[in-house]
Design an enzyme around this catalytic site. Structure first.
Site, PDB file in Angstrom:
ATOM      1  N   HIS A 133      -6.661   7.834  -5.809  1.00 23.25           N
ATOM      2  CA  HIS A 133      -5.272   7.651  -5.359  1.00 23.25           C
ATOM      3  C   HIS A 133      -4.281   8.501  -6.166  1.00 23.25           C
ATOM      4  CE1 HIS A 133      -5.535   4.356  -2.340  1.00 23.25           C
ATOM      5  NE2 HIS A 133      -6.662   4.078  -2.978  1.00 23.25           N
ATOM      6  N   ASP A 140      -5.120   3.273   1.345  1.00 23.34           N
ATOM      7  CA  ASP A 140      -5.686   1.962   1.691  1.00 23.34           C
ATOM      8  C   ASP A 140      -4.878   1.443   2.869  1.00 23.34           C
ATOM      9  OD1 ASP A 140      -7.357   2.150  -0.509  1.00 23.34           O
ATOM     10  OD2 ASP A 140      -6.031   1.001  -1.807  1.00 23.34           O
ATOM     11  N   GLU A 203     -15.643  -0.270   0.523  1.00 21.81           N
ATOM     12  CA  GLU A 203     -14.342  -0.840   0.922  1.00 21.81           C
ATOM     13  C   GLU A 203     -13.998  -0.452   2.350  1.00 21.81           C
ATOM     14  OE1 GLU A 203     -11.581   0.644  -2.006  1.00 21.81           O
ATOM     15  OE2 GLU A 203     -12.828  -0.051  -3.659  1.00 21.81           O
ATOM     16  N   HIS A 206     -10.426   1.686   2.405  1.00 21.95           N
ATOM     17  CA  HIS A 206     -10.096   2.874   1.596  1.00 21.95           C
ATOM     18  C   HIS A 206     -10.638   4.144   2.247  1.00 21.95           C
ATOM     19  CE1 HIS A 206      -9.674   5.155  -2.345  1.00 21.95           C
ATOM     20  NE2 HIS A 206     -10.552   5.902  -1.678  1.00 21.95           N
TER      21      HIS A 206
END
Ligand SMILES: C[C@@H](N)C(=O)N[C@H](C)C(=O)O
Ligand SMILES: [Zn+2]
Length: 236
Positions: A133, A140, A203, A206
């Site tokens: 990030h 996300d 995830e 993400h």
């Protein structure tokens, strides 16, 4: 706690600017990490690189026939915020599991760190190993209906649990609403893949495009070893 294979991918920074995500995208607010007091300084979590935003527009268009849209949970994250959230997650897990932070046995601490790093990137300040990030290339997000209300995806973003694995409901069809959650995750994945993103293996929420994790996944899928990252860490 380093050693994830994608952190070995070379970065050829392209110099593209980090810009605000257009207001046409739904943002989930209040922003969860800002609410916790994470140290953003003058930075905003709703920034991404220019071509990453262009790709998000393509993913958004893919969802139109479904009557759904993207809802942004988090995007740009300074290293200090990554550090803050990793520390916060560790402390929360200790509390949830009934451990006193001040009297933690090393074996228990190491077990809890493993849980943290299953879902969070190491807040490394090494320019060759930026947290995804901090490059402005990772986001996300979830699905929302036309009114902007997030859909139930069968788990919350950042949940440190098996339910966060993208294929959890494919492997657990006995769970309530499993088929629906599996299908929603699949449609989100299809929209993002269509636009060029890759998804984090652990995830469902993400995605990234052009960072080291993206390049590593592209290499794994295509065998093309010349694919490298075009976005490194960017500081505001
Ligand atoms: C946990 C989640 N918010 C996230 O962003 N995880 C990735 C791997 C990260 O920390 O970069
Ligand atoms: Zn993320």
């Amino acid at each position: 706690m380093g050693g994830k294979p994608y952190t070995q991918i070379p970065i050829a920074e392209c110099g593209e600017p980090l810009v605000p995500i257009p207001p046409s995208f739904v943002r989930l607010q209040p922003h969860p990490y800002q609410s916790l007091g994470a140290p953003y300084g003058s930075a905003s979590p709703f920034y991404l690189r220019v071509r990453v935003i262009a790709a998000l527009e393509r993913a958004q268009a893919f969802l139109e026939p479904y009557g759904w849209q993207l809802a942004i949970f988090d995007a740009y994250r300074p290293i200090a915020v990554q550090q803050f959230m990793v520390t916060h997650t560790f402390a929360s897990l200790c509390q949830e599991q009934g451990y006193d932070l001040q009297q933690l046995e090393p074996a228990i601490a190491s077990q809890i760190w493993q849980q943290v790093y299953q879902f969070w990137a190491v807040p490394s300040s090494d320019p060759q190993q930026p947290p995804p990030h901090s490059t402005g290339a990772a986001v996300d997000l979830t699905l929302a209906d036309q009114a902007g209300h997030p859909l139930d995806m069968g788990g919350t973003i950042d949940e440190v649990s098996e339910r966060s694995f993208p294929d959890f409901y494919d492997r657990h069809p006995e769970q309530r609403n499993a088929a629906c959650f599996a299908q929603r995750r699949q449609i989100l994945y299809q929209a993002m893949r269509h636009a060029g993103f890759q998804r984090h293996p652990n995830e469902w929420w993400h995605f990234s495009l052009g960072d080291q994790l993206w390049a590593w996944q592209m290499q794994q899928q295509t065998g093309q070893r010349h694919i490298i990252a075009r976005y490194g860490r960017i500081d505001l």
